[in-house]
Design a protein around this motif. Structure first.
Motif, PDB file in Angstrom:
ATOM      1  N   MET A 145      25.949 -40.437   0.333  1.00 45.73           N
ATOM      2  CA  MET A 145      25.281 -39.300  -0.286  1.00 45.73           C
ATOM      3  C   MET A 145      26.310 -38.250  -0.673  1.00 45.73           C
ATOM      4  SD  MET A 145      22.195 -39.118   2.408  1.00 45.73           S
ATOM      5  CE  MET A 145      20.912 -40.372   2.431  1.00 45.73           C
ATOM      6  N   LYS A 172      25.911 -34.444  -0.402  1.00 48.93           N
ATOM      7  CA  LYS A 172      25.777 -33.905   0.933  1.00 48.93           C
ATOM      8  C   LYS A 172      27.115 -33.680   1.644  1.00 48.93           C
ATOM      9  CE  LYS A 172      21.448 -33.342   0.907  1.00 48.93           C
ATOM     10  NZ  LYS A 172      20.591 -34.226   1.677  1.00 48.93           N
ATOM     11  N   ALA A 203      21.853 -46.983   9.067  1.00 49.38           N
ATOM     12  CA  ALA A 203      21.753 -47.454   7.690  1.00 49.38           C
ATOM     13  C   ALA A 203      23.105 -47.274   7.001  1.00 49.38           C
ATOM     14  CB  ALA A 203      20.682 -46.660   6.959  1.00 49.38           C
ATOM     15  N   MET A 223      24.105 -44.093   5.349  1.00 50.09           N
ATOM     16  CA  MET A 223      24.447 -42.922   6.136  1.00 50.09           C
ATOM     17  C   MET A 223      25.776 -43.050   6.876  1.00 50.09           C
ATOM     18  SD  MET A 223      20.861 -41.874   7.754  1.00 50.09           S
ATOM     19  CE  MET A 223      21.787 -41.519   9.214  1.00 50.09           C
ATOM     20  N   LEU A 276      22.692 -38.198  10.735  1.00 50.28           N
ATOM     21  CA  LEU A 276      21.264 -37.924  10.534  1.00 50.28           C
ATOM     22  C   LEU A 276      21.021 -36.553   9.916  1.00 50.28           C
ATOM     23  CD1 LEU A 276      19.708 -39.373  13.787  1.00 50.28           C
ATOM     24  CD2 LEU A 276      19.378 -40.189  11.454  1.00 50.28           C
ATOM     25  N   LEU A 306      22.260 -35.427   7.431  1.00 51.68           N
ATOM     26  CA  LEU A 306      22.202 -35.570   5.969  1.00 51.68           C
ATOM     27  C   LEU A 306      20.758 -35.604   5.474  1.00 51.68           C
ATOM     28  CD1 LEU A 306      24.990 -38.264   5.435  1.00 51.68           C
ATOM     29  CD2 LEU A 306      25.170 -35.806   5.019  1.00 51.68           C
ATOM     30  N   LEU A 307      19.847 -36.088   6.313  1.00 49.99           N
ATOM     31  CA  LEU A 307      18.442 -36.181   5.920  1.00 49.99           C
ATOM     32  C   LEU A 307      17.711 -34.851   6.074  1.00 49.99           C
ATOM     33  CD1 LEU A 307      17.592 -39.509   7.781  1.00 49.99           C
ATOM     34  CD2 LEU A 307      18.429 -39.229   5.440  1.00 49.99           C
ATOM     35  N   SER A 365      18.587 -31.433   5.237  1.00 53.00           N
ATOM     36  CA  SER A 365      19.275 -30.338   4.534  1.00 53.00           C
ATOM     37  C   SER A 365      20.728 -30.198   4.957  1.00 53.00           C
ATOM     38  CB  SER A 365      18.573 -28.993   4.772  1.00 53.00           C
ATOM     39  OG  SER A 365      17.186 -29.141   4.817  1.00 53.00           O
ATOM     40  N   GLU A 391      14.571 -36.238   2.721  1.00 52.05           N
ATOM     41  CA  GLU A 391      14.687 -37.463   1.916  1.00 52.05           C
ATOM     42  C   GLU A 391      14.760 -38.683   2.813  1.00 52.05           C
ATOM     43  OE1 GLU A 391      18.699 -37.745   0.045  1.00 52.05           O
ATOM     44  OE2 GLU A 391      18.983 -35.754   0.932  1.00 52.05           O
ATOM     45  N   ARG A 392      14.524 -39.853   2.201  1.00 54.63           N
ATOM     46  CA  ARG A 392      14.743 -41.135   2.866  1.00 54.63           C
ATOM     47  C   ARG A 392      14.088 -41.220   4.234  1.00 54.63           C
ATOM     48  NH1 ARG A 392      19.177 -43.517   0.339  1.00 54.63           N
ATOM     49  NH2 ARG A 392      18.376 -45.384   1.319  1.00 54.63           N
ATOM     50  N   LEU A 451      14.833 -43.849   6.892  1.00 60.80           N
ATOM     51  CA  LEU A 451      16.057 -43.864   7.697  1.00 60.80           C
ATOM     52  C   LEU A 451      15.880 -43.090   9.000  1.00 60.80           C
ATOM     53  CD1 LEU A 451      18.840 -43.352   4.996  1.00 60.80           C
ATOM     54  CD2 LEU A 451      17.821 -45.461   5.855  1.00 60.80           C
TER      55      LEU A 451
END
Ligand SMILES: [Zn+2]
Ligand SMILES: [Zn+2]
Lengths: 122, 278, 278, 122
Positions: free
Chosen positions: B12, B15, C184, C187, D19, D21-22, D24, D73-74, D77
């Motif tokens: 990502m 990010k 995953a 990530m 994590l 990243l999911l 914000s 998002e996602r 995951l």
């Protein structure tokens, strides 16, 4: 819980940086001390009256109590003029006691109090 | 060079851009920075290693000792072949092998009250990697006078302490604020008596490099804390929230509130008379 | 050699005798011990350094990579002069310079499902200093099969993790108990993408050596914990109390309760198909 | 304190190992969630009746709440079949959630819940 005549509080007390040598060479102690100090030091207006007179147990009282009940030798290396010897840092629940009122901090059941000296090796 | 971050597509990207930007600008800041490491022993060796690997542009090393065979159990920059060499020269050689672009400035004199300011004035950050209390008080006073953060590490047996003194000019406490008096000599012991597990100095020295890197790159949050490490404890690391500087501190206190003077202090006498064997 | 403790009189001798005894017998145990370090990179270098300095008698190093110039920002045993050399040979040379009495056994093959048991069977303790998930699962399964504690370190960007898997045969969890599935791939990122601050691998790798030393000398308390390190956090270290092994774990579970099999696992496929660039 | 109709509890929630990243790209969040989960899952015998039906908020509810309210998002995951995706370790006040009853752990005001994946670099 232990409700009747002599309420007490339980504390975790730790020593480090060599101070443990004065306390049976044990770093970690669980102590139960009276919830009220026998002789009042400053203000006598009680916030928690049960258990008779005196002031609520504070760190100044803990220092005196440790000296009288847990310390094994060389009291002058731990206590001086009613407080810790200069050079000993006191921590209240992982915070420098200076931020918590120093000797006047009123102890709560379950508090963790740490006494350390500086280390010097490298 | 401190951090590698290459372009790639399988994650990502948006990010991690913050981390990337931080890293890139951080590398430049590191190249432009200067750090003085006082003590090239158990703490100084790992600290120097990671400062050099991170690409700190200029590194001063101050130590008057020579390498002894017994040092090698924790002073990991020195080698059997360099026994007898000045520690600062042995360390300089090791750094050059890791990263030849670093400018290393070795000083083989002992740090004293009369040369400390001169020797340290030209560095952004000072690391206390020494093994004795008189030098620790001297370094703290000098850092206050020079307005420099002092990243201080200490270790004994299975324990270590880490603190940045004089953090954020005038905000965090100095060493004297926290420990106005040295511990009683009977309790202090010496490194020789007590022994130090090498990995303890390794952990603390590496963390000193880390704190210096955070200060240089602007990643430090500016709050004064003391990290306590106890290798054998069930809770090996404790992070302690510290007071601000003490206005009455004879070293860093406010000018008209200072109690006591340190100008003429004999550092050795202050720490217990005859120079002890630490 | 790990810890120096000399006779002296100016402190409370009776009080430190425990530490002394521990230290003396510890040195003998270290000399007689053997440790396998898998990975001679960011984690392996500091781990090897402090294992060697502590006097661990026999050290195996397994890694098939060669030294690249970009490694030097965190792989502190390697030098500019040894770029192009196998990492295990470079590391062996560095160890010999620190402590020539250590028996170093370098292996330049990649660790695979078919050679892992053979390569690791002859060591008391295994250190996971690798940089990829398939090898992490393989090492965990192998440690379970061989009944060895696995001192596992990992690092990314500003963060690290440290855990002894398979601690106290059959008591602590294995890597699969805690993380039955890899994250995953979207990530996970790669080391190249995310960057790793060298001092983070320094802290974790040194702590891996410390845990190995504690296991060897009998100073470990036997309780399974996970140490989380976040260099930029206000609370940089957290110590997590872990579960016991999972009876249904396909790797370390109880024989008739195991769910799933791993015997024929293709480790790379398990971690996301095509071998990613970590 | 906030006594009347919809009691809520405040939690510290942290994400690590990627994590974040999911969420914000923030590791640390303070969230306020209802003290009771809207739809009961298992036993309905209420220990704390105020606030109407449902079960006391547990970690299973927190996972659903985070997915609905905080996740950016996602979702796949993070959440899978009403719990976290395998490979995510949940920590309750610095203890592995397996020692605390996993999804059935009933949340208390001020609890700190951490979600992490393994790191793999070296
Ligand atoms: Zn001061
Ligand atoms: Zn398992």
């Amino acid at each position: 819980m232990s409700a009747t005549s002599s309420p007490a509080i339980s504390l975790k007390v730790e020593f480090g940086g060599g101070l443990e040598l004065l306390f049976s060479n044990e770093r970690s102690h669980t102590v139960t001390i009276p919830a009220r100090a026998p002789s009042p030091a400053g203000a006598d207006t009680d916030v928690h009256p049960p258990g008779g007179g005196g002031r609520p147990a504070d760190i100044a009282f803990l220092i005196a109590w440790l000296r009288a009940n847990l310390l094994q030798e060389r009291a002058e290396l731990f206590e001086e003029n009613g407080t810790v010897r200069p050079g000993i840092l006191v921590l209240v629940n992982d915070t420098d006691w200076e931020l918590e009122g120093e000797g006047e901090y009123v102890l709560k059941d379950g508090d963790e109090i740490v006494f350390i000296s500086t280390l010097h090796g490298g | 060079m401190a951090l590698v971050c290459q372009a790639s597509t399988n994650c990502m990207r948006n990010k991690i851009s913050w981390a990337e930007v931080t890293i890139k600008t951080g590398q430049l800041k590191l190249q432009q920075a200067s750090v003085a490491v006082v003590g090239a022993g158990g703490l100084g060796c790992p600290a120097l290693q990671y400062l050099a690997a991170a690409g700190v542009g200029r590194i001063g090393i101050i130590d008057h000792d020579v390498v002894e065979i017994s040092n090698l159990q924790r002073q990991v920059l020195h080698t059997e072949a360099r026994v007898g060499m000045h520690k600062v020269l042995s360390a300089a050689k090791a750094i050059e092998q890791i990263n030849s672009r670093i400018r290393v400035e070795p000083v083989t004199s002992a740090l004293t009250a009369s040369n400390a300011q001169t020797l340290l004035a030209d560095y952004d950050i000072i690391l206390d990697c020494t093994d004795n209390l008189p030098t620790r008080y001297l370094l703290s006073d000098t850092a206050v006078q020079l307005n420099r953060p002092l990243v201080s590490g200490a270790a004994q047996q299975f324990d270590g302490q880490l603190c940045i003194y004089n953090l954020g000019p005038g905000q965090g406490p100095c060493f004297r604020c926290l420990f106005p008096k040295p511990p009683a000599p009977e309790m202090a012991g010496s490194c020789e008596e007590l022994g130090i597990l090498g990995a303890v100095t390794g952990v603390i020295g590496t963390l000193q490099a880390m704190e210096a890197i955070k200060l240089i790159t602007g990643l430090h949050d500016g709050r004064p804390t003391l990290l306590m490490y106890s290798a054998l404890s069930a809770l090996p690391f404790r992070n302690i929230k510290l007071r601000a500087r003490r206005p009455t501190c004879p070293s860093c206190g406010t000018e008209d509130e200072k109690v006591g003077k340190i100008g003429e202090t004999d550092y050795v006498a202050f720490c217990g008379g005859q120079r002890p064997d630490w």
